[in-house]
Scaffold this motif. Structure first.
Motif, PDB file in Angstrom:
ATOM      1  N   CYS A 171      44.232  51.995  26.749  1.00 50.96           N
ATOM      2  CA  CYS A 171      45.093  51.538  27.884  1.00 50.96           C
ATOM      3  C   CYS A 171      46.102  50.574  27.283  1.00 50.96           C
ATOM      4  O   CYS A 171      45.881  49.851  26.301  1.00 50.96           O
ATOM      5  CB  CYS A 171      44.106  50.533  28.780  1.00 50.96           C
ATOM      6  N   GLU A 173      47.615  48.152  28.483  1.00 53.15           N
ATOM      7  CA  GLU A 173      47.423  46.578  28.829  1.00 53.15           C
ATOM      8  C   GLU A 173      46.166  46.007  27.675  1.00 53.15           C
ATOM      9  O   GLU A 173      46.394  45.182  27.269  1.00 53.15           O
ATOM     10  CB  GLU A 173      47.163  46.446  30.031  1.00 53.15           C
ATOM     11  N   CYS A 174      45.066  46.569  28.142  1.00 50.13           N
ATOM     12  CA  CYS A 174      43.972  45.805  27.402  1.00 50.13           C
ATOM     13  C   CYS A 174      43.533  46.678  26.176  1.00 50.13           C
ATOM     14  O   CYS A 174      42.331  45.954  25.552  1.00 50.13           O
ATOM     15  CB  CYS A 174      42.745  45.719  28.668  1.00 50.13           C
ATOM     16  N   VAL A 176      41.607  49.148  25.858  1.00 46.52           N
ATOM     17  CA  VAL A 176      40.328  49.876  26.001  1.00 46.52           C
ATOM     18  C   VAL A 176      40.419  51.474  25.860  1.00 46.52           C
ATOM     19  O   VAL A 176      41.662  51.715  26.207  1.00 46.52           O
ATOM     20  CB  VAL A 176      39.541  49.473  27.212  1.00 46.52           C
ATOM     21  N   CYS A 194      43.930  51.668  32.155  1.00 47.88           N
ATOM     22  CA  CYS A 194      42.572  51.994  32.531  1.00 47.88           C
ATOM     23  C   CYS A 194      42.413  51.681  34.014  1.00 47.88           C
ATOM     24  O   CYS A 194      43.309  50.777  34.753  1.00 47.88           O
ATOM     25  CB  CYS A 194      41.592  51.409  31.660  1.00 47.88           C
ATOM     26  N   CYS A 197      43.141  48.062  34.952  1.00 51.49           N
ATOM     27  CA  CYS A 197      44.377  47.299  34.934  1.00 51.49           C
ATOM     28  C   CYS A 197      45.203  48.253  35.810  1.00 51.49           C
ATOM     29  O   CYS A 197      46.368  47.634  36.039  1.00 51.49           O
ATOM     30  CB  CYS A 197      44.775  47.717  33.317  1.00 51.49           C
TER      31      CYS A 197
HETATM   32 ZN   LIG Z   1      43.052  48.264  30.760  1.00 50.88          ZN
END
Ligand SMILES: [Zn+2]
Length: 273
Positions: A171, A173-174, A176, A194, A197
């Motif tokens: 992902c 953003e995060c 994962v 993900c 997000c």
């Molecule tokens: Zn994410």
């Protein structure tokens, strides 16, 4: 140097002209007619990146230069530095890639390849790997390799070489690891989001599992990993759409930042005066 005056004079004349002249390997990205018989060309060269040059008399029927300056052909050029544009003084064809012009699908894809290269690069920023990618991709098109796979490989490799490799495994953003499910691709962030997000990024599109698999195979294994995959037309459209949106985003953002730079430059030169 111990040469007598006449030779010294010849030597200095030679070194003056060799300062003005340089050779390069280049592919024509775009061209436009200029004046009565000239052509202005946008080239991508192996040695100097993107160049705008003029080929005088190239549109005359018996021009020595004209036949070597066709679209998509790889040529070896001699150029002379000019006041505004450098001038083509000699040309020979390395690979004409003539078969591309007889195949509508190959022609359309080759046109797309040179167009995005012209849009995503700035003048005189050397990148030999980009030249080699374009030359080998055109060669594959001319050889009749499936244009869809060749072009997607070119797009992903070009994005990577120019510093825009999309994030395909995690992902954006995060960080994962992405699950095996449809995920939205964000052109603005250059990657997938993900489930948690999803919704944080504007203008995202949901991409199916098969399209994600294709992208990962291309990223890991290159063209040899994808060229034998048979894909139906909805998947083709989906993959073209992802690349299209991402390329458009980068081109528009870069055009925007170039404009800002120019405005800053204009403002600062105005202040100096
Ligand atoms: Zn994410």
């Amino acid at each position: 140097m111990s040469s007598s005056p006449p030779y010294a004079e010849t030597e200095s004349a030679v070194s003056r002209s060799s300062d003005r002249l340089y050779r390069c390997d280049a592919i024509v990205l775009a061209r436009m007619d200029f004046g009565e018989a000239d052509r202005i060309l946008t080239l991508y060269s192996r040695q100097h990146g993107k160049l705008r040059v003029i080929a005088k008399g190239a549109r005359r029927p018996l021009s020595r230069l004209g036949p070597h300056l066709e679209y998509f052909s790889h040529s070896r050029l001699m150029l002379a530095r000019g006041r505004d544009l450098d001038v083509v003084t000699g040309a020979e064809t390395v690979e004409a890639h003539l078969a591309i012009r007889d195949d509508l699908d190959a022609f359309g894809n080759a046109s797309h390849m040179v167009e995005i290269l012209a849009r995503l690069t700035e003048d005189r920023q050397e990148n030999a790997a980009v030249f080699d990618l374009l030359a080998s991709s055109l060669h594959l098109l001319a050889d009749g390799v499936d244009a869809f796979h060749v072009t997607r490989h070119y797009e992903l490799a070009l994005l990577t070489l120019l510093g825009y490799r999309p994030q395909l495994l995690h992902c954006i953003e995060c960080r994962v690891a992405l699950s095996q499910a449809p995920h939205p691709f964000s052109p603005a962030q250059g990657g997938f989001l993900c489930e948690s997000c999803h919704g944080r990024a504007p203008a995202t599109r949901l991409v199916g599992v098969d399209a994600q698999k294709y992208l990962r195979a291309l990223d890991r294994g290159g063209l040899s990993a994808t060229v034998r995959i048979s894909i139906d037309s909805p998947l083709r459209d989906e993959l073209e759409g992802i690349f299209g949106a991402y390329l458009r985003h980068i081109a528009e953002r870069d055009l925007g930042s170039l404009r800002v730079l120019r405005e800053l430059h204009d403002a600062s030169s105005y202040n100096v005066r």
